[in-house]
Design an enzyme around this catalytic site. Sequence first.
Site, mmCIF file in Angstrom:
data_model
loop_
_atom_site.group_PDB
_atom_site.id
_atom_site.type_symbol
_atom_site.label_atom_id
_atom_site.label_comp_id
_atom_site.label_asym_id
_atom_site.label_seq_id
_atom_site.Cartn_x
_atom_site.Cartn_y
_atom_site.Cartn_z
ATOM 1 N N PRO A 121 0.790 -1.200 0.496
ATOM 2 C CA PRO A 121 0.401 -0.141 -0.168
ATOM 3 C C PRO A 121 1.031 1.371 0.182
ATOM 4 O O PRO A 121 1.852 1.600 0.654
ATOM 5 C CB PRO A 121 -0.865 -0.672 1.390
ATOM 6 N N ASN A 122 0.082 2.229 -0.954
ATOM 7 C CA ASN A 122 0.802 3.538 -0.362
ATOM 8 C C ASN A 122 2.025 4.088 -1.784
ATOM 9 O O ASN A 122 2.115 4.558 -2.198
ATOM 10 C CB ASN A 122 1.091 4.165 1.041
ATOM 11 N N TYR B 60 11.467 8.654 1.403
ATOM 12 C CA TYR B 60 10.989 7.243 0.545
ATOM 13 C C TYR B 60 12.623 7.890 -1.432
ATOM 14 O O TYR B 60 12.168 7.178 -1.652
ATOM 15 C CB TYR B 60 9.551 7.083 0.071
ATOM 16 N N ASN C 10 8.272 -6.340 -0.445
ATOM 17 C CA ASN C 10 7.428 -4.644 -0.010
ATOM 18 C C ASN C 10 6.301 -4.921 0.253
ATOM 19 O O ASN C 10 5.988 -4.009 -0.538
ATOM 20 C CB ASN C 10 8.182 -3.505 -0.770
ATOM 21 N N ALA D 213 3.424 -0.726 5.172
ATOM 22 C CA ALA D 213 2.612 -0.804 6.009
ATOM 23 C C ALA D 213 2.575 -2.366 6.478
ATOM 24 O O ALA D 213 1.760 -2.455 7.792
ATOM 25 C CB ALA D 213 1.665 0.277 6.241
ATOM 26 N N HIS E 191 4.079 -4.557 8.894
ATOM 27 C CA HIS E 191 4.224 -4.459 10.616
ATOM 28 C C HIS E 191 2.827 -5.797 10.769
ATOM 29 O O HIS E 191 2.817 -4.837 11.760
ATOM 30 C CB HIS E 191 4.281 -3.100 10.838
ATOM 31 N N ASP F 283 1.129 -16.190 6.202
ATOM 32 C CA ASP F 283 -0.065 -17.369 6.257
ATOM 33 C C ASP F 283 0.296 -17.524 4.490
ATOM 34 O O ASP F 283 1.325 -18.792 4.444
ATOM 35 C CB ASP F 283 -1.386 -16.640 6.607
ATOM 36 N N GLU G 269 12.443 -9.639 1.501
ATOM 37 C CA GLU G 269 11.614 -8.486 1.679
ATOM 38 C C GLU G 269 12.595 -7.500 1.346
ATOM 39 O O GLU G 269 13.865 -7.545 1.914
ATOM 40 C CB GLU G 269 11.395 -8.700 3.130
ATOM 41 N N HIS H 226 13.026 -3.491 2.236
ATOM 42 C CA HIS H 226 12.483 -1.275 1.905
ATOM 43 C C HIS H 226 13.087 -0.818 1.741
ATOM 44 O O HIS H 226 14.105 -0.925 1.530
ATOM 45 C CB HIS H 226 11.945 -1.874 3.548
ATOM 46 N N SER I 268 13.268 2.221 3.458
ATOM 47 C CA SER I 268 13.764 3.493 4.205
ATOM 48 C C SER I 268 14.389 2.295 5.296
ATOM 49 O O SER I 268 14.382 0.541 5.379
ATOM 50 C CB SER I 268 12.690 3.812 4.653
ATOM 51 N N ARG J 18 13.607 3.959 12.427
ATOM 52 C CA ARG J 18 12.375 4.885 12.423
ATOM 53 C C ARG J 18 11.753 4.362 13.324
ATOM 54 O O ARG J 18 12.136 3.661 14.646
ATOM 55 C CB ARG J 18 12.045 4.665 10.945
ATOM 56 N N ARG K 27 7.861 0.384 13.502
ATOM 57 C CA ARG K 27 8.159 -0.685 11.992
ATOM 58 C C ARG K 27 9.553 -1.300 12.372
ATOM 59 O O ARG K 27 9.584 -1.963 11.463
ATOM 60 C CB ARG K 27 8.579 1.073 11.124
HETATM 61 O O1 CA2 Z 1 11.168 1.472 3.808
HETATM 62 C C1 CA2 Z 1 9.910 1.017 3.397
HETATM 63 O O2 CA2 Z 1 9.764 0.299 2.219
HETATM 64 C C2 CA2 Z 1 7.812 0.792 3.852
HETATM 65 O O3 CA2 Z 1 7.677 -0.487 3.654
HETATM 66 C C3 CA2 Z 1 7.644 1.501 3.241
HETATM 67 C C4 CA2 Z 1 6.316 1.891 3.986
HETATM 68 C C5 CA2 Z 1 5.836 2.158 4.754
HETATM 69 O O4 CA2 Z 1 5.287 1.337 6.136
HETATM 70 C C6 CA2 Z 1 6.558 0.788 6.066
HETATM 71 O O5 CA2 Z 1 7.345 0.492 7.856
HETATM 72 C C7 CA2 Z 1 8.318 0.761 5.464
HETATM 73 C C8 CA2 Z 1 5.287 2.995 3.642
HETATM 74 C C9 CA2 Z 1 5.178 3.188 2.079
HETATM 75 C C10 CA2 Z 1 4.368 4.414 1.608
HETATM 76 O O6 CA2 Z 1 5.209 5.382 1.103
HETATM 77 C C11 CA2 Z 1 4.734 6.406 0.097
HETATM 78 C C12 CA2 Z 1 5.450 6.862 -0.972
HETATM 79 C C13 CA2 Z 1 5.374 7.945 -1.169
HETATM 80 C C14 CA2 Z 1 4.453 9.185 -0.583
HETATM 81 C C15 CA2 Z 1 4.212 8.255 1.167
HETATM 82 C C16 CA2 Z 1 4.035 6.880 1.153
#
Ligand code: CA2
Length: 151
Positions: A15-16, A28, A79, A82, A85, A92, A103, A105, A107, A112, A116
Amino acid sequence: MGTENPPRILVLHGPNLNMLGQREPEIYGRTTLADIDVGLMTLGRELGVAVETFQSNHEGELVSKIQSARDRCAALIINAGAYTHTSVALVDAILAVGLPVVEVHLSNLYKREPFRHHSYIARAAVGQICGFGAESYFLGLRAAVGVIKKA
Ligand code: CA2
């Protein structure tokens, strides 16, 4: 590995991640998800694998995509955003298909917020790469190809 029927690697973005490059560049980066997908496909060709990518903001769609990989793919790169977590359903599904998982990521999770620091995915993964921005995916692809070659 030859080019005729190259092993397929599925890359899942949670997501996102579709907003990459458009918001929060300080965390990011400025690379878009489309840039990452093109880079992965190009690197995949160099490494002798076919790369398929999929992004969803919906947990169930990610579960279905993981299930669909069972007889088609040699490895997964995930990846989970969210859902990393929170999602027992994703771990599963990964355990059920029995494919090797890397896996990744963008960041560094451990620099953080504490929430996370725990990943449900990690216990089902061969390993985790985080903190290198978009490069985490490319390192992840190299790692996945190494795992396939070893198997
Ligand atoms: O660091 C990563 O790749 C994460 O998987 C990114 C997730 C975060 O919830 C994980 O803890 C770490 C968030 C992805 C959101 O991506 C965005 C990209 C641009 C603007 C806003 C959010």
